[in-house]
Design an enzyme around this catalytic site. Structure first.
Site, PDB file in Angstrom:
ATOM      1  N   ASP A 166     -34.837-115.098 -23.927  1.00  0.00           N
ATOM      2  CA  ASP A 166     -34.087-115.839 -22.916  1.00  0.00           C
ATOM      3  C   ASP A 166     -34.842-115.735 -21.597  1.00  0.00           C
ATOM      4  O   ASP A 166     -35.672-114.844 -21.416  1.00  0.00           O
ATOM      5  CB  ASP A 166     -32.691-115.219 -22.739  1.00  0.00           C
ATOM      6  CG  ASP A 166     -31.842-115.319 -23.996  1.00  0.00           C
ATOM      7  OD1 ASP A 166     -32.120-116.203 -24.827  1.00  0.00           O
ATOM      8  OD2 ASP A 166     -30.904-114.509 -24.145  1.00  0.00           O
ATOM      9  N   ARG A 216     -37.743-123.175 -26.115  1.00  0.00           N
ATOM     10  CA  ARG A 216     -36.363-123.663 -25.950  1.00  0.00           C
ATOM     11  C   ARG A 216     -36.238-124.147 -24.507  1.00  0.00           C
ATOM     12  O   ARG A 216     -36.452-123.374 -23.567  1.00  0.00           O
ATOM     13  CB  ARG A 216     -35.398-122.508 -26.207  1.00  0.00           C
ATOM     14  CG  ARG A 216     -33.938-122.819 -25.881  1.00  0.00           C
ATOM     15  CD  ARG A 216     -33.180-121.554 -25.521  1.00  0.00           C
ATOM     16  NE  ARG A 216     -32.570-120.863 -26.640  1.00  0.00           N
ATOM     17  CZ  ARG A 216     -32.238-119.569 -26.579  1.00  0.00           C
ATOM     18  NH1 ARG A 216     -32.505-118.847 -25.510  1.00  0.00           N
ATOM     19  NH2 ARG A 216     -31.664-118.987 -27.616  1.00  0.00           N
ATOM     20  N   ALA A 221     -29.646-121.636 -15.624  1.00  0.00           N
ATOM     21  CA  ALA A 221     -28.348-121.173 -15.138  1.00  0.00           C
ATOM     22  C   ALA A 221     -28.440-120.653 -13.707  1.00  0.00           C
ATOM     23  O   ALA A 221     -27.547-119.958 -13.241  1.00  0.00           O
ATOM     24  CB  ALA A 221     -27.822-120.082 -16.067  1.00  0.00           C
ATOM     25  N   HIS A 264     -25.682-129.058 -23.878  1.00  0.00           N
ATOM     26  CA  HIS A 264     -24.433-129.678 -24.364  1.00  0.00           C
ATOM     27  C   HIS A 264     -24.312-131.098 -23.845  1.00  0.00           C
ATOM     28  O   HIS A 264     -23.270-131.727 -23.975  1.00  0.00           O
ATOM     29  CB  HIS A 264     -23.230-128.863 -23.878  1.00  0.00           C
ATOM     30  CG  HIS A 264     -23.367-127.424 -24.168  1.00  0.00           C
ATOM     31  ND1 HIS A 264     -23.756-126.497 -23.219  1.00  0.00           N
ATOM     32  CD2 HIS A 264     -23.237-126.738 -25.329  1.00  0.00           C
ATOM     33  CE1 HIS A 264     -23.848-125.317 -23.773  1.00  0.00           C
ATOM     34  NE2 HIS A 264     -23.542-125.426 -25.047  1.00  0.00           N
ATOM     35  N   ARG A 325     -17.597-116.464 -17.937  1.00  0.00           N
ATOM     36  CA  ARG A 325     -18.467-117.531 -17.416  1.00  0.00           C
ATOM     37  C   ARG A 325     -18.293-118.821 -18.207  1.00  0.00           C
ATOM     38  O   ARG A 325     -18.331-119.922 -17.665  1.00  0.00           O
ATOM     39  CB  ARG A 325     -19.929-117.093 -17.421  1.00  0.00           C
ATOM     40  CG  ARG A 325     -20.287-116.234 -16.224  1.00  0.00           C
ATOM     41  CD  ARG A 325     -21.779-116.214 -15.995  1.00  0.00           C
ATOM     42  NE  ARG A 325     -22.474-115.932 -17.228  1.00  0.00           N
ATOM     43  CZ  ARG A 325     -22.658-114.715 -17.712  1.00  0.00           C
ATOM     44  NH1 ARG A 325     -22.212-113.670 -17.045  1.00  0.00           N
ATOM     45  NH2 ARG A 325     -23.284-114.526 -18.846  1.00  0.00           N
TER      46      ARG A 325
END
Ligand SMILES: Cc1cc2nc3c(=O)[nH]c(=O)nc-3n(C[C@H](O)[C@H](O)[C@H](O)COP(=O)(O)OP(=O)(O)OC[C@H]3O[C@@H](n4cnc5c(N)ncnc54)[C@H](O)[C@@H]3O)c2cc1C
Length: 344
Positions: A166, A216, A221, A264, A325
């Site tokens: 990540d 990815r 964020a 999304h 969150r």
């Protein structure tokens, strides 16, 4: 993936999408809502209270697949039956102690074993600070190698096995990319997350396309100033499209690059599908990724229409900061949240 808030500006977590400018009043409300959620996520006393609250725990089940790797793998099996894969993520936020780091490493190893035993893709996501970056790059690298070698040893059968790194705030990028490149050079099946909100991402992406890596792509964020970042939803989305073009280019295909589009945002997904078709990518040569519990119908529709879709699937007992969150991104869940806050 942990939304680590830059200390200098805790209100600035990314807000949800949409291109149209919003009236100032609504953006102010949104910022207030998000800063309230961040406050709730960071409150240690509230975390203790909520993690023992049955209503809150039930509400978070939507976003968190159980307390243990075994429970998460049971969820992964159910998803596999619908054609959906997972990347397991052991929850644990703001890990700064040696015990917390060791526990995160143990749980990542448990996830690898459980996925391997189940015959599923051995795919785990790791926050660099969770495995030691906050202490030293050396500790992070040592722990990443332990996890990476365990994963490579277990990854004997077919599947898309991967240690996915990540990406946290921009101060961690150089160390994370160096770790990624070092693990890749050592033959570990590793991939890295890149964030479309940052101007440097195009160059970082090009450098990973060339050797046929796996990236990815997320919007990010975090926010930062215009000297290093694209500011505002429209600009970030425009850069996302530009980066998707690179990821799904003929050159990327020729290099054996594997694109992961993590969003999304159905309009970005549609854009990627169109680009992939135009260039002639096979549907199994790239994938989409979404968060477990978010826009579930959309994920199921993608799977049913023959696209590869993976869900970032968290597990663990430290679920409050992550779960709150997700609730914060979905203001429609406010009534449920209030109910859990007042119930015992
Ligand atoms: C698999 C995955 C891994 C990630 N890893 C990282 C990482 O390593 N580093 C990083 O900085 N960021 C990471 N992120 C977060 C990412 O950067 C974005 O902040 C986040 O995904 C929101 O952007 P979006 O593209 O999904 O679209 P948005 O434009 O935010 O949302 C699109 C649509 O989805 C809906 N939606 C979004 N969230 C919810 C929710 N909780 N409940 C209900 N509806 C919702 C919105 O209402 C909107 O209609 C990751 C995201 C994913 C999916």
């Amino acid at each position: 993936m942990r939304a680590r808030v830059p200390r200098s500006n805790p209100v600035h977590l990314l807000t949800l999408g949409g291109d149209r400018p919003k009236p100032e009043f609504f953006s102010m409300l949104r910022r207030l809502w998000q800063s309230a959620m961040i406050g709730l996520a960071r409150s240690a006393s509230l975390k203790g209270l909520m993690q023992n609250n049955r209503t809150a725990a039930a509400m978070m089940q939507r976003y968190v697949a159980g307390g243990t790797a075994g429970e998460a793998v049971a969820t992964a099996r159910d998803l596999a039956a619908k054609g959906i894969s997972v990347s397991l993520f052991y929850l644990g936020e703001y890990v700064e102690t040696r015990e917390g780091i060791d526990e995160a490493v143990r749980e990542k190893l448990a996830a690898i074993k459980a996925l391997s035993d189940a015959g599923l893709d051995i795919h785990v996501s790791v926050d660099p600070t969770q495995i030691g970056l906050g202490v030293s790059s050396d500790l992070m690298a040592e722990n990443a190698r332990t996890i990476g070698h365990a994963l490579a040893d277990a990854a004997r059968g077919p599947g898309r096995h991967c240690l996915m790194l990540d990406m946290e705030d921009h101060t961690t990028i150089d160390a994370t990319l160096a770790l990624h490149d070092d693990l890749a050079a050592g033959g570990i099946p590793v991939a890295v997350t890149l964030q479309a909100y940052l101007k440097r991402t195009e160059a970082d992406l090009q450098a990973r396309i060339q050797p046929g890596g796996m990236v990815r792509l997320v919007k990010g964020a975090f926010v930062a100033g215009p000297e290093i970042a694209h500011v505002g939803n429209a600009a970030i989305k425009e850069n996302s499209r530009k980066l998707i073009d690179l990821m799904l280019s003929q050159k990327a295909r020729d290099c054996g690059f594997y694109p992961v589009i993590a969003t999304h945002d159905d309009r970005l997904q549609d854009y990627a599908i169109e680009r992939a078709k135009a260039i002639g990518w096979a549907p199994d040569a790239y994938e989409f990724e979404m968060l477990f519990g978010v826009r579930t119908k959309l994920a199921e529709t993608l799977a049913a229409s023959g696209h590869r879709i993976r869900l970032y699937t968290p597990f663990g007992r430290d679920w409050w900061p992550y779960g709150i969150r997700r609730i914060g991104e979905n203001p429609a869940s406010l009534p449920l949240l209030v109910r859990s806050l007042v119930s015992r």
